[in-house]
Design an enzyme around this catalytic site. Structure first.
Site, PDB file in Angstrom:
ATOM      1  N   GLY A   1       0.968  -1.160   0.211  1.00 37.20           N
ATOM      2  CA  GLY A   1      -0.044  -0.132   0.075  1.00 37.20           C
ATOM      3  C   GLY A   1       0.787   1.249   0.035  1.00 37.20           C
TER       4      GLY A   1
ATOM      5  CG  ASP B   1       0.313   4.935   5.066  1.00 40.14           C
ATOM      6  OD1 ASP B   1       0.209   5.816   3.970  1.00 40.14           O
ATOM      7  OD2 ASP B   1      -0.341   4.987   6.042  1.00 40.14           O
TER       8      ASP B   1
ATOM      9  CB  ALA C   1      -2.438  -5.614   6.661  1.00 36.80           C
TER      10      ALA C   1
ATOM     11  CB  SER D   1      -7.977   5.278  11.104  1.00 39.06           C
ATOM     12  OG  SER D   1      -9.097   6.074  10.421  1.00 39.06           O
TER      13      SER D   1
ATOM     14  CD  GLU E   1     -14.293   6.749   8.792  1.00 40.26           C
ATOM     15  OE1 GLU E   1     -13.617   7.802   8.364  1.00 40.26           O
ATOM     16  OE2 GLU E   1     -15.122   6.740   8.962  1.00 40.26           O
TER      17      GLU E   1
ATOM     18  CE1 TYR F   1      -9.960   1.119   7.445  1.00 45.23           C
ATOM     19  CE2 TYR F   1     -10.434   3.238   8.544  1.00 45.23           C
ATOM     20  CZ  TYR F   1      -9.586   2.310   8.065  1.00 45.23           C
ATOM     21  OH  TYR F   1      -8.148   2.725   8.168  1.00 45.23           O
TER      22      TYR F   1
ATOM     23  CE  LYS G   1      -7.211   0.471  10.268  1.00 48.32           C
ATOM     24  NZ  LYS G   1      -5.892  -0.018  10.051  1.00 48.32           N
TER      25      LYS G   1
ATOM     26  NE  ARG H   1      -5.231   8.318   0.506  1.00 44.82           N
ATOM     27  CZ  ARG H   1      -5.693   7.820   1.754  1.00 44.82           C
ATOM     28  NH1 ARG H   1      -5.530   6.461   1.539  1.00 44.82           N
ATOM     29  NH2 ARG H   1      -6.364   8.318   2.603  1.00 44.82           N
TER      30      ARG H   1
HETATM   31  O1  G4F Z   1     -10.777   9.886   0.777  1.00 44.53           O
HETATM   32  P1  G4F Z   1     -11.931   9.517   1.446  1.00 44.53           P
HETATM   33  O2  G4F Z   1     -12.327   7.871   1.069  1.00 44.53           O
HETATM   34  O3  G4F Z   1     -11.174   9.030   2.701  1.00 44.53           O
HETATM   35  P2  G4F Z   1     -11.810   8.776   4.343  1.00 44.53           P
HETATM   36  O4  G4F Z   1     -13.100   8.277   4.219  1.00 44.53           O
HETATM   37  O5  G4F Z   1     -11.868  10.038   5.063  1.00 44.53           O
HETATM   38  O6  G4F Z   1     -10.710   7.760   4.924  1.00 44.53           O
HETATM   39  C1  G4F Z   1      -9.478   7.735   4.727  1.00 44.53           C
HETATM   40  O7  G4F Z   1      -8.814   8.349   5.920  1.00 44.53           O
HETATM   41  C2  G4F Z   1      -9.021   7.725   7.193  1.00 44.53           C
HETATM   42  C3  G4F Z   1      -8.458   8.579   8.145  1.00 44.53           C
HETATM   43  O8  G4F Z   1      -9.287   9.368   8.684  1.00 44.53           O
HETATM   44  C4  G4F Z   1      -8.538   6.312   6.912  1.00 44.53           C
HETATM   45  F1  G4F Z   1      -8.704   5.692   8.083  1.00 44.53           F
HETATM   46  C5  G4F Z   1      -9.004   5.820   5.769  1.00 44.53           C
HETATM   47  O9  G4F Z   1      -8.136   4.277   5.665  1.00 44.53           O
HETATM   48  C6  G4F Z   1      -8.725   6.463   4.570  1.00 44.53           C
HETATM   49  O10 G4F Z   1      -7.347   6.767   4.310  1.00 44.53           O
HETATM   50  O11 G4F Z   1     -13.012  10.225   1.555  1.00 44.53           O
HETATM   51  C7  G4F Z   1     -12.844  11.817   2.238  1.00 44.53           C
HETATM   52  C8  G4F Z   1     -14.296  12.322   2.169  1.00 44.53           C
HETATM   53  C9  G4F Z   1     -15.380  11.530   2.667  1.00 44.53           C
HETATM   54  O12 G4F Z   1     -16.026  12.419   3.663  1.00 44.53           O
HETATM   55  C10 G4F Z   1     -16.197  11.144   1.515  1.00 44.53           C
HETATM   56  O13 G4F Z   1     -17.469  10.852   1.731  1.00 44.53           O
HETATM   57  O14 G4F Z   1     -14.617  12.620   0.786  1.00 44.53           O
HETATM   58  C11 G4F Z   1     -15.865  12.320   0.511  1.00 44.53           C
HETATM   59  N1  G4F Z   1     -16.080  11.807  -0.785  1.00 44.53           N
HETATM   60  C12 G4F Z   1     -16.872  12.782  -1.473  1.00 44.53           C
HETATM   61  N2  G4F Z   1     -16.925  12.072  -2.836  1.00 44.53           N
HETATM   62  C13 G4F Z   1     -15.814  11.038  -1.450  1.00 44.53           C
HETATM   63  C14 G4F Z   1     -15.974  10.994  -2.803  1.00 44.53           C
HETATM   64  N3  G4F Z   1     -14.828   9.949  -1.003  1.00 44.53           N
HETATM   65  C15 G4F Z   1     -14.559   9.161  -2.137  1.00 44.53           C
HETATM   66  N4  G4F Z   1     -13.428   8.007  -1.724  1.00 44.53           N
HETATM   67  N5  G4F Z   1     -15.176   9.065  -3.459  1.00 44.53           N
HETATM   68  C16 G4F Z   1     -15.832   9.941  -3.701  1.00 44.53           C
HETATM   69  O15 G4F Z   1     -16.137   9.973  -4.975  1.00 44.53           O
END
Ligand code: G4F
Length: 340
Positions: free
Chosen positions: A11, A13, A86, A130, A132, A153, A157, A188
């Protein structure tokens, strides 16, 4: 020579951490899932002939679903440090496959902790926690903020977090939870919103696509630069006393602000290219994550240097370069590439 075992080494990281530890003179062992498609794009440059006496990077096939395999590997490698990175780290997917999320991020961590304990290796253990896990708790979040996860998730965690604490307190393991806020980079996975957007910017600028479809643009996140966060992981394991710490920038931005900055950097108007798709809206959203990492600065001297605008620049330029120079994206299969 110190030896480290990294789970989730393929991954974002895992690959940066492997590079960091190799640069520090470690012998590095990575655990990677056995898959029928190649999943080693991020570590391809580190792979070397294991028969060569100078080789210090070794890949082992396996995953956290097999406790016996983990125990055997710990006996074989006798690591000084174990980094458990992981998991299926795409939060959205955990709503569709909640059992899998619990298996990989929750039970998987327990299997590894138990293998560490039973092996008697006396190694130090890092658990990738996380932000999260904070879920519905308002920002700024710190080590004192209660955990209130809002996704399978996040719940998995949180389970791994408390099991790590339990193993530390019950068996005296030198085990720490790193509570990392979002951290991004050109490596990423393409399902995460930052990379999805920067990749779309590059493709739209090149005339390959017209639109990108997104969900909730109002969510607030604290986005840092992944290579700096793996340095923080390493520092956590070097401390004399095991302590759970938050790593974050403290700077907040909405998804909309990230989108606007990324398109703007490429000279594009985001409102002409971004469309809404309900499929990307989660059943429950974590509205706002903004971390307070002052304890990590005080204890470890860790302080992030790359801030929001610089991160956007790095990622947009990397995606534009990748498209121009290779004519393709270097990670070809985002759907099998959900490891953070
Ligand atoms: O990039 P995201 O999917 O990251 P999220 O959910 O914050 O989680 C990441 O960070 C966490 C640490 O806080 C980690 F533990 C986790 O493994 C991961 O690395 O989404 C960020 C934000 C969310 O609010 C989501 O609803 O973006 C919003 N979003 C809006 N449109 C979207 C989208 N996210 C994704 N992935 N795809 C979209 O189309």
């Amino acid at each position: 020579m110190k030896r480290a075992l990294i789970t989730g080494v393929t991954g974002q990281d895992g690959s940066y951490l492997a590079e960091l530890l190799l640069a520090k003179g470690y012998e590095v062992h990575g655990l990677a899932r056995r898959t029928s498609t190649v999943n080693t794009a991020r570590i391809a440059h580190l792979l070397a002939d294991p028969h060569e006496p100078t080789t210090r990077f070794f890949l082992h096939r396996g995953d956290l679903s097999d406790g016996g395999r983990l125990l055997a590997l710990l006996h074989e490698i006798r690591p000084d440090e174990v980094y458990n990175l992981a998991a299926e780290s795409y939060v959205g997917a955990s709503f569709e496959e909640p059992e899998h999320a619990g298996e990989a991020a929750g039970i998987g961590a327990v299997r590894l902790l138990e293998a560490v304990r039973r092996s008697g290796a006396g190694c130090r253990y890092y658990q990738a926690g996380s932000s999260e896990m904070y879920g519905a708790e308002p920002p700024p979040q710190s080590e004192c903020t209660p955990l209130r996860p809002r996704s399978p998730y996040g719940a998995a965690k949180a389970y791994a977090h408390w099991l790590t604490t339990t193993y530390r307190e019950s068996y005296g393991l030198h085990a720490v939870n790193g509570i990392l806020f979002n951290h991004e980079s050109p490596r990423r996975g393409e399902v995460f919103v930052t990379r999805k957007v920067t990749r779309a910017v590059a493709r739209i600028q090149a005339g390959l696509d017209d639109f990108v479809y997104l969900g909730n643009l109002d969510a607030v996140r604290d986005w840092g630069y992944a290579p700096e966060y793996v340095e923080g992981m390493w520092r956590m394991l070097q401390a004399d006393e095991p302590e759970d710490l938050v790593l974050a920038t403290g700077e907040s931005a909405t998804v909309r602000e990230f989108v606007a900055a990324a398109f703007d950097h490429a000279g594009l108007d985001w409102e002409k290219h971004v469309r809404f798709d309900q499929r990307y809206v989660r059943p429950a959203e974590v509205e706002s994550l903004v971390g307070d990492a002052s304890r990590a600065e005080e204890r470890l001297g860790w302080k992030p240097r790359v801030r929001f605008a610089e991160l956007v620049r790095i990622m947009v330029e990397a995606d534009i370069r990748a498209l121009r120079h290779e004519g393709r994206h270097w990670i070809d299969h985002p759907e099998v590439d959900g490891w953070g």
